[in-house]
Design a protein around this motif. Structure first.
Motif, mmCIF file in Angstrom:
data_model
loop_
_atom_site.group_PDB
_atom_site.id
_atom_site.type_symbol
_atom_site.label_atom_id
_atom_site.label_comp_id
_atom_site.label_asym_id
_atom_site.label_seq_id
_atom_site.Cartn_x
_atom_site.Cartn_y
_atom_site.Cartn_z
ATOM 1 N N ASN A 89 -4.560 -0.719 -4.560
ATOM 2 C CA ASN A 89 -5.889 -0.203 -4.877
ATOM 3 C C ASN A 89 -6.101 0.037 -6.367
ATOM 4 N N ILE A 139 -9.617 -1.659 -10.427
ATOM 5 C CA ILE A 139 -9.438 -0.705 -9.326
ATOM 6 C C ILE A 139 -10.416 -1.044 -8.202
ATOM 7 N N THR A 140 -9.923 -1.030 -6.969
ATOM 8 C CA THR A 140 -10.787 -1.294 -5.812
ATOM 9 C C THR A 140 -11.705 -0.098 -5.574
ATOM 10 N N TYR A 149 0.838 -1.204 0.000
ATOM 11 C CA TYR A 149 0.000 0.000 0.000
ATOM 12 C C TYR A 149 0.876 1.259 0.000
ATOM 13 N N GLU A 184 -11.907 1.605 -2.875
ATOM 14 C CA GLU A 184 -11.100 2.647 -2.219
ATOM 15 C C GLU A 184 -10.255 3.398 -3.242
ATOM 16 N N GLY A 185 -9.701 2.662 -4.206
ATOM 17 C CA GLY A 185 -8.925 3.295 -5.266
ATOM 18 C C GLY A 185 -9.764 4.245 -6.096
ATOM 19 N N GLN A 205 -10.231 7.426 -4.173
ATOM 20 C CA GLN A 205 -9.016 8.233 -4.218
ATOM 21 C C GLN A 205 -8.876 8.944 -5.565
#
Length: 123
Positions: A46, A108-109, A33, A111-112, A115
Motif C-alpha cells: 500500500n 501510495i494506494t 501485505y 488504502e495506504g 491508513q
C-alpha cells in the motif's frame, strides 16, 4: 495407495506443494501485505514500494522494490519480513533495490492513504 490428484496444468498436488510449480505474482503480492514499513507502520504494497515481481522456473522470486528514502537503515528488517511472508510460497526471495523512479507519495494506494490518515499523517 494415496491419491495425489492432478491439477489443470498436469502437475500433481504433491508436485505443487513441493514448490516445483512457480508461484503467481498475485499470490506473492498478497503475502507482502504482511510486510510493514517499520517507520510508518503501513505495509509495503500500500505504500507503493513494490515496483515489480518476477518469478523464475525455479520458483525464485525477485522483487523490484524501493524505499521511502535511499538512506533508510531498515533494509535488512524489510528483507527479513519479506522472506518470512513468502516462505512456503516461493523457494527463495531476492530483493533488487531500485531507486529510479524515486518513490514519492503519489505511489501510495488509496488504502495506504487511509491508513496513514488514521495515524495522523496529512496525505
Amino acid at each position: 495407495m494415496t491419491d495425489t490428484g492432478t491439477t489443470d496444468t498436469g502437475t500433481t498436488d504433491a508436485e505443487t506443494a513441493a514448490g516445483t510449480q512457480p508461484a503467481g505474482e498475485e499470490e506473492i503480492r498478497e503475502a507482502l501485505y504482511d510486510v510493514v514499513d517499520p517507520e510508518l507502520g503501513i505495509d509495503v504494497v500500500n505504500l507503493g514500494l513494490i515496483y515489480g515481481i518476477h518469478v523464475d522456473e525455479g520458483n525464485i522470486a525477485t522483487l523490484d522494490m524501493t524505499l521511502t528514502s535511499a538512506a533508510c537503515p531498515l533494509t535488512d528488517v524489510i528483507e527479513d519480513q519479506a522472506k518470512a511472508a513468502t516462505e512456503g510460497i516461493v523457494n527463495d526471495l531476492r530483493i533488487n533495490w531500485v531507486w529510479m523512479p524515486p518513490w514519492g507519495p503519489d505511489k501510495i494506494t488509496d488504502e495506504g492513504r487511509e491508513q496513514l490518515r488514521a495515524l495522523g499523517f496529512n496525505v
